[in-house]
Design a protein around this motif. Structure first.
Motif, PDB file in Angstrom:
ATOM      1  N   VAL A  68       2.094  -6.124 -14.486  1.00  0.00           N
ATOM      2  CA  VAL A  68       3.536  -5.365 -14.835  1.00  0.00           C
ATOM      3  C   VAL A  68       4.757  -5.842 -14.617  1.00  0.00           C
ATOM      4  N   LEU A  69       4.870  -6.187 -13.287  1.00  0.00           N
ATOM      5  CA  LEU A  69       5.746  -6.625 -12.454  1.00  0.00           C
ATOM      6  C   LEU A  69       7.237  -7.752 -12.887  1.00  0.00           C
ATOM      7  N   ALA A  70       6.494  -8.447 -13.772  1.00  0.00           N
ATOM      8  CA  ALA A  70       7.388  -9.584 -14.647  1.00  0.00           C
ATOM      9  C   ALA A  70       7.728  -8.890 -15.930  1.00  0.00           C
ATOM     10  N   TYR A  86       5.682   0.524 -10.206  1.00  0.00           N
ATOM     11  CA  TYR A  86       6.355  -0.732  -9.937  1.00  0.00           C
ATOM     12  C   TYR A  86       7.373  -0.570  -8.660  1.00  0.00           C
ATOM     13  N   SER A 109       5.031  -3.032  -5.980  1.00  0.00           N
ATOM     14  CA  SER A 109       5.850  -4.519  -6.005  1.00  0.00           C
ATOM     15  C   SER A 109       5.439  -4.748  -4.077  1.00  0.00           C
ATOM     16  N   LEU A 168       1.212 -11.832   3.127  1.00  0.00           N
ATOM     17  CA  LEU A 168       0.978 -11.509   4.356  1.00  0.00           C
ATOM     18  C   LEU A 168      -0.902 -11.268   5.137  1.00  0.00           C
ATOM     19  N   VAL A 227      -2.265 -14.642   5.197  1.00  0.00           N
ATOM     20  CA  VAL A 227      -0.973 -15.516   6.046  1.00  0.00           C
ATOM     21  C   VAL A 227      -2.075 -14.478   7.046  1.00  0.00           C
ATOM     22  N   ILE A 228      -2.712 -13.428   8.498  1.00  0.00           N
ATOM     23  CA  ILE A 228      -2.265 -12.832   9.127  1.00  0.00           C
ATOM     24  C   ILE A 228      -4.076 -12.146   9.752  1.00  0.00           C
ATOM     25  N   GLU A 237      -5.672  -7.553  10.566  1.00  0.00           N
ATOM     26  CA  GLU A 237      -4.493  -7.582  11.477  1.00  0.00           C
ATOM     27  C   GLU A 237      -3.705  -6.082  11.012  1.00  0.00           C
ATOM     28  N   LEU A 238      -4.108  -5.774   9.034  1.00  0.00           N
ATOM     29  CA  LEU A 238      -2.607  -4.911   8.654  1.00  0.00           C
ATOM     30  C   LEU A 238      -2.615  -3.801   9.431  1.00  0.00           C
ATOM     31  N   SER A 239      -1.244  -3.163   8.673  1.00  0.00           N
ATOM     32  CA  SER A 239      -1.383  -1.860   9.588  1.00  0.00           C
ATOM     33  C   SER A 239      -1.697  -0.256   8.638  1.00  0.00           C
ATOM     34  N   ILE A 296      -0.707   1.265   7.123  1.00  0.00           N
ATOM     35  CA  ILE A 296      -0.235   1.845   6.329  1.00  0.00           C
ATOM     36  C   ILE A 296      -0.215   0.616   5.112  1.00  0.00           C
ATOM     37  N   GLU A 328       6.238   7.283   1.094  1.00  0.00           N
ATOM     38  CA  GLU A 328       6.129   6.132   1.126  1.00  0.00           C
ATOM     39  C   GLU A 328       7.062   6.074  -0.233  1.00  0.00           C
ATOM     40  N   ASN A 338      12.064  -7.396 -10.592  1.00  0.00           N
ATOM     41  CA  ASN A 338      11.177  -7.882 -10.591  1.00  0.00           C
ATOM     42  C   ASN A 338      10.185  -5.905  -9.842  1.00  0.00           C
ATOM     43  N   ARG A 352      12.009  -3.799  -9.594  1.00  0.00           N
ATOM     44  CA  ARG A 352      12.570  -2.819  -9.691  1.00  0.00           C
ATOM     45  C   ARG A 352      13.356  -1.881  -8.586  1.00  0.00           C
ATOM     46  N   ASP A 399       3.806  -5.255  13.179  1.00  0.00           N
ATOM     47  CA  ASP A 399       3.530  -4.864  14.426  1.00  0.00           C
ATOM     48  C   ASP A 399       3.909  -5.909  15.589  1.00  0.00           C
TER      49      ASP A 399
END
Ligand SMILES: Nc1ncnc2c1ncn2[C@@H]1O[C@H](COP(=O)(O)OP(=O)(O)OP(=O)(O)O)[C@@H](O)[C@H]1O
Ligand SMILES: [Mg+2]
Lengths: 455, 592
Positions: free
Chosen positions: A344-346, A373, A377, A385, A388-389, A393-395, A397, A441, B421, B423, B480
């Motif tokens: 959908v983003l493209a 959208y 996105s 992210l 990678v981590i 480790e995600l916050s 949110i 958000e 993309n 938006r 963080d």
């Protein structure tokens, strides 16, 4: 004036034959190339001077013998005979009957190249076509009179999606709805699939088919979409029908263009495609729309397979510069079993801005679409992210974005092949998903809207 | 008798003819029995190469070619405003009435409506001195624009006749002038001008004033000056056309010329349907009253696309000469360059890069050089601002058209596929874009918006640049681990992007006067300063981002500029109160 046979040609190369000393020939004129055994092929004048004429032969120049080949100039351009009796018929890529119903009788015919529409004659398309597919209806809304291609890749379910759109779009089954299908260099199976799903199993009563199969002459592919669009225009603008023209595969069409360009010795542009490919594609895609004082409409869904899934390849690139958006299919979603695998983003529908919202779909549609959208996105960033981590480790949110992303793909994008969702239903799914994210958000939704919809 | 040659070859839009020794280079010709419009673009001995502005299907060798005795020219006079023309200046409305939904070939219609009548008000009298540009009479062309009928460039003398006040059709003679050789020359209301020749002016001046566009990212970050030149490059679907439409709607110009060059038919229809309904924010009149459209859509003949750019700019210069600020949007200059390439290819010229002719850069330069702020021939001030869209294949800015355009423009609004993309609109990338006019227009902003304008702009841009670096870290290790001072930068940038730079074209935020943008940005930076101070005192960042008053900063743009102005003190108070409270509570807790 009687038509004269010019016996003997002077040069044969690529798809071309060159004749010397034929002054009375018009540029673009249709020619019949007759072989000694009585067979004949069609060709078109692509260059004419006082001492030579160059004819492009649609079914190729194999087996032509210079001494005995005769060329007859027909004094008219490549034309399609038009009459209501076309409906239900199947033709070759050059407009010759491919079914058993014999020739089309009509005194009325039109040049398949069409003429440019005067922008003054157009009405800006605003009428929403419900396809029953959430990702399309909410985020890439299809509008009657739009040209909205599907950018796909080999092995992705673009045919299935095109059929689902054609079968579920409102108006289907009505007397004044018609599908014109142009198969350009398609495999026999694919052609059979379309005919079966749309015509036999589907609800489409009115259909006209033009087929240039994968093993049919390549040069013919230049003409195939033009025949389909000429019939499309006739049904839409003269018989007042709502016409959906599906053209597949534009990639094969462009390859034919390249082949001709190279054979002519033209200076190529990117990746060997001719410099005029943009204008040439525009002469197809611009043949869509809604016109003043005319009931009918012509909507186009061209399908193309992106070589190597590369959206910057000249074929999707130039298409995207001409069409009014694009539906992009994702190999990644497909491999995860998500149908329809719409990225959908493209993807984009440029006409949706005026065809959604109050009075068209639902008041909350524009803001909801914009928020979905934006949030989805953001999901992509968070996923990058996380890779990678690590997810742990995600916050907080970010974790809610990960969850949102999964649900969005599994409940909003994903649906089954015969599932026909109402637009309200699709919008409601969208709102339900947004509840998974913190209110702060949601910057694309006004405070009032959020208060009302996210209780 | 008409000059006549004969066709010897047809190759798409390019025709060769013989017997043309009497014809001039760049002369307009009629080609074939159908009398298709064309122009001579090369002469080799007795042979001319002609680019034809209509479809050449059916042309035969031996058909005649007629010379018209003038270079490609268009008619200039009242009735241009509010109208739409094709690439060679033919009114599409008249073509539609005469020819129907498809544009027929060889059709001839008057370029300027000669049935319509105009109220003419003379400005000179018999015996007055006439010099180039002297305003002979004025006509209220639309409620927004007073049309000045001028003495054509190059003519000087004394008025021997001046049409009195009254109502006239456009085919009248408005004055006669006796020139230095004693010849009496008639000046018609409608005058012709060759489109490839720039209209003369007395002097070029450096731009000073910004062309206010109502787009925050442009006016606030990358402003363009009246008389300036800008390019908007971007891949497909990144927002070139929407941005150009926004500029056509909201720019503070007296006249807008919008050139749809090789783009979509529906986009022209969009303007035709929308502009009569939209109000000019300054005068309250329908926008169509100041707009001229030139449309050569992608499916129209390619040679006429090449001409459309010149047709549009000539119309713009004509209104500039009346002392007006004119803005020209050209969407897309790449399609024009491709038309050059196609014609050049058919002429079998030796190509330079990617098939483009070697003269591409000089043609681009010539076009952009026709912009500028000038003293007109009659001593008035006028300007032409050019904003050209560029459509790089594959979105790659290193291709020839983008690269060469960059050499000739001073303002570069780079559209970014990833922003589009996501938006984020307008998808103008704040790192890659630039405006060289900032220094020239700063004074204007500090005088008319706020003395702190330059300082604020610089701080916000620096912050975003810093954020760019921080985001690279975030992408690797997450937010963080950032120190609070950096998290504040990241968050403030988020506020700037969402609350300031982003601006929807289709809602109430479509037009945003500079004062509104300034107010929003100063509040956001005010938040930053307060938060920065608190963080230094040891207040954790996480406490500061939560409040409603902070979250509200991204919604300020939804308010109209009047609402914002009225509510500003209160909004600021609330924000301060929140910061105050959070800070003192926290510090008190720590002190305990
Ligand atoms: N300021 C904006 N506000 C809201 N939406 C926008 C804005 N700018 C662009 N868009 C969205 O992006 C879409 C594509 O924009 P646009 O048609 O201007 O692209 P483009 O760069 O001109 O593409 P092409 O080169 O193919 O013509 C629009 O249909 C609209 O949905
Ligand atoms: Mg565009």
């Amino acid at each position: 004036m009687p038509l004269i046979d010019h016996v003997g040609v002077d040069r044969i190369y690529g798809p071309f034959v060159l004749l010397k000393g034929t002054p009375d020939v018009g540029f673009g004129e249709l020619a019949q190339i007759r072989m000694k055994n009585g067979d004949h092929r069609l060709g078109q004048v692509v260059l004419n001077g006082e001492d030579a004429t160059l004819v492009q032969v649609f079914s190729g120049t194999s087996d032509l013998v210079p001494e005995t080949t005769a060329v007859r100039f027909l004094g008219r351009p490549l034309e399609m005979k038009l009459s209501p009796a076309l409906i239900g018929r199947v033709f070759s890529g050059l407009g010759e009957p491919r079914d058993d119903c014999g020739p089309v009788y009509s005194a009325y015919s039109k040049d398949v190249n069409g003429s440019p529409l005067n922008p003054m004659a157009r009405v800006y398309p605003r009428n929403f076509i419900q396809t029953g597919i959430s990702a399309i209806d909410v985020l890439v809304t299809l509008i009657r009179g739009q040209k909205l291609p599907i950018f796909s890749g080999n092995g992705l379910p673009h045919n299935k999606l095109a059929v689902q759109i054609a079968n579920q779009s409102q108006l289907v089954g009505e007397e004044n709805f018609a599908v014109v299908f142009a198969g350009i260099g398609v495999k026999r199976d694919d052609a059979a699939y379309f005919m079966e799903e749309l015509f036999e199993k589907g609800r489409t009563k009115n259909m006209v088919v033009f087929l240039n199969l994968a093993d049919d002459p390549v040069i013919e592919r230049i003409a195939t979409p033009r025949f389909a669009l000429t019939v499309g225009e006739y049904l839409a603008f003269e018989l007042n029908m709502h016409v959906l023209v599906i053209m597949t595969d534009i990639t094969n069409y462009c390859e034919a263009l390249r082949e001709i360009g190279v054979a002519k010795g033209e200076v190529p542009s990117r990746k060997g495609y001719p410099g005029y490919m943009y204008s040439d594609l525009a002469s197809l895609y611009e043949r869509a729309g809604v016109l003043k004082g005319i009931q009918g409409s012509l909507t186009q869904i061209p399908i193309l397979t992106m070589p190597n899934d590369d959206i910057t390849h000249p074929i999707p690139d130039l298409t995207g510069f001409i069409t009014e958006g694009q539906i992009v299919l994702s190999r990644e979603l497909d491999s995860r079993g998500i149908y329809p695998p719409i990225d959908v983003l493209a993807s984009l529908s440029r006409l949706m801005k005026d065809g959604i919202g109050k009075g068209y779909t639902r008041e909350d549609h524009p803001d909801l679409a914009s928020q979905l959208y934006a949030s989805y996105s953001r999901v992509q960033d968070v996923r990058a992210l996380a890779s990678v981590i690590g997810e742990d480790e995600l916050s907080q949110i970010d974790i809610s974005y990960m969850d949102f992303g999964k649900s969005f793909e599994n409940t909003f994008i994903k649906q089954s092949y015969d599932e026909d969702r109402d637009i309200s239903e699709s919008l409601d799914i969208g709102w339900k998903l947004l509840k998974m994210l913190p209110r702060n958000e949601l910057t694309r939704i006004s405070k009032e809207e959020a208060d009302a919809r996210l209780k | 008798m008409e000059k006549q040659g004969i066709i010897i070859m047809t190759n798409g839009p390019v025709v060769k003819a013989r017997g043309i020794r009497e014809f001039a280079m760049h002369e307009m010709v009629y080609v074939g029995e159908m009398r298709l419009m064309g122009e001579i673009i090369r002469i080799d001995e007795d042979e001319a190469t002609i680019q034809v502005y209509e479809d050449t299907q059916g042309l035969k060798a031996g058909e005649p070619v007629f010379g018209r005795g003038e270079p490609l020219s268009i008619a200039l006079g009242p009735g241009l405003l509010g109208n739409i023309f094709d690439g060679v200046g033919r009114p599409l409305g008249a073509l539609y009435e005469k020819g129907g939904i498809f544009i027929p070939r060889g059709i001839k219609v008057p370029e300027i409506d000669t049935e319509k009548t105009w109220e003419l008000e003379p400005e000179v009298k018999v015996g007055d001195i006439a010099t180039s540009g002297t305003v002979i009479a004025t006509i209220k062309e639309t409620p927004l624009v007073s049309h000045k009928v001028m003495v054509p460039p190059g003519l000087e003398g004394e008025f021997t006749f001046v049409l009195p006040k009254g109502t006239f059709k456009a085919d009248v003679t408005v004055a006669k002038v006796r020139d230095s050789r004693g010849q009496e020359i008639e000046i018609p209301m409608v005058q012709r001008w060759p489109v490839r020749v720039p209209r003369p002016c007395r002097q070029h001046l450096t731009p000073k004033e910004p062309l206010i566009t109502g787009q925050r990212v442009i006016d606030g970050f990358f402003p363009i000056a009246k008389g300036g030149v800008a390019a908007i490059p971007g891949g497909f679907g990144t927002g070139k056309t929407v941005t150009q439409h926004q500029l056509a709607k909201w720019s503070e110009a007296t006249v807008v010329v919008y050139i749809g060059c090789g783009e979509r038919g529906n986009e022209m229809t969009d303007v035709l349907e929308e502009f009569p309904e939209l109000e000019d924010p300054r005068s309250g009149r329908p926008l169509m009253e100041r707009t001229i459209l030139v449309a050569n859509t992608s499916n129209m003949p390619v040679a006429a696309r090449e001409a459309s750019i010149y047709t549009g700019i000539t119309m713009a210069e004509y209104y500039r000469d009346m002392g007006y600020d004119v803005a020209v949007m050209a969407d897309s200059t790449s399609r024009w360059a491709e038309a050059l390439r196609e014609i050049s290819g058919r002429m079998e010229e030796i190509p330079a890069e990617e098939g483009f002719p070697a003269y591409l850069p000089s043609r681009l330069a010539e076009f952009y050089e026709r912009a500028g702020r000038v003293v007109t021939l009659n001593g008035d001030m006028g300007s032409v601002t050019i904003i050209g869209a560029v459509s790089p294949p594959g979105g790659d800015f290193t291709e020839p058209v983008t690269r060469h355009t960059k050499r000739f423009v001073r303002c570069f609004w780079a559209l970014d596929k990833s922003l589009a993309n996501a938006r984020h609109f307008p998808a103008i990338n704040w790192v890659d874009s630039y405006s060289e006019y900032v220094g020239e227009v700063e004074d204007w902003f500090s005088l008319n918006v706020d003395t702190g304008w330059s300082e604020l702009r610089k701080r916000a841009k620096d912050l975003l640049a810093e954020d760019e670096r921080i985001q690279q870290v975030v992408r690797l290790v997450g937010e963080d681990v950032l120190p609070d001072s950096e998290r504040l930068i990241a968050f403030t940038s988020y506020l700037i992007k969402n609350g300031y730079l982003q601006q929807g074209a289709f809602g109430p935020d479509s037009f945003s006067p500079p004062s509104k943008g300034f107010a929003i940005l100063s509040l956001i930076m005010h938040f930053y300063d307060r938060a920065f101070a608190l963080i230094r005192q040891g207040v954790p960042f996480s406490l500061l981002r939560g409040g409603d008053a902070v979250a509200n900063l991204v919604h300020l743009k939804e308010l109209s500029s009047e609402e914002l102005e009225a509510q500003l003190p209160k909004i600021r108070e609330k924000l301060d109160a929140f910061m105050e409270k959070t800070g003192s509570e926290r510090l008190a807790a720590r002190g305990r």
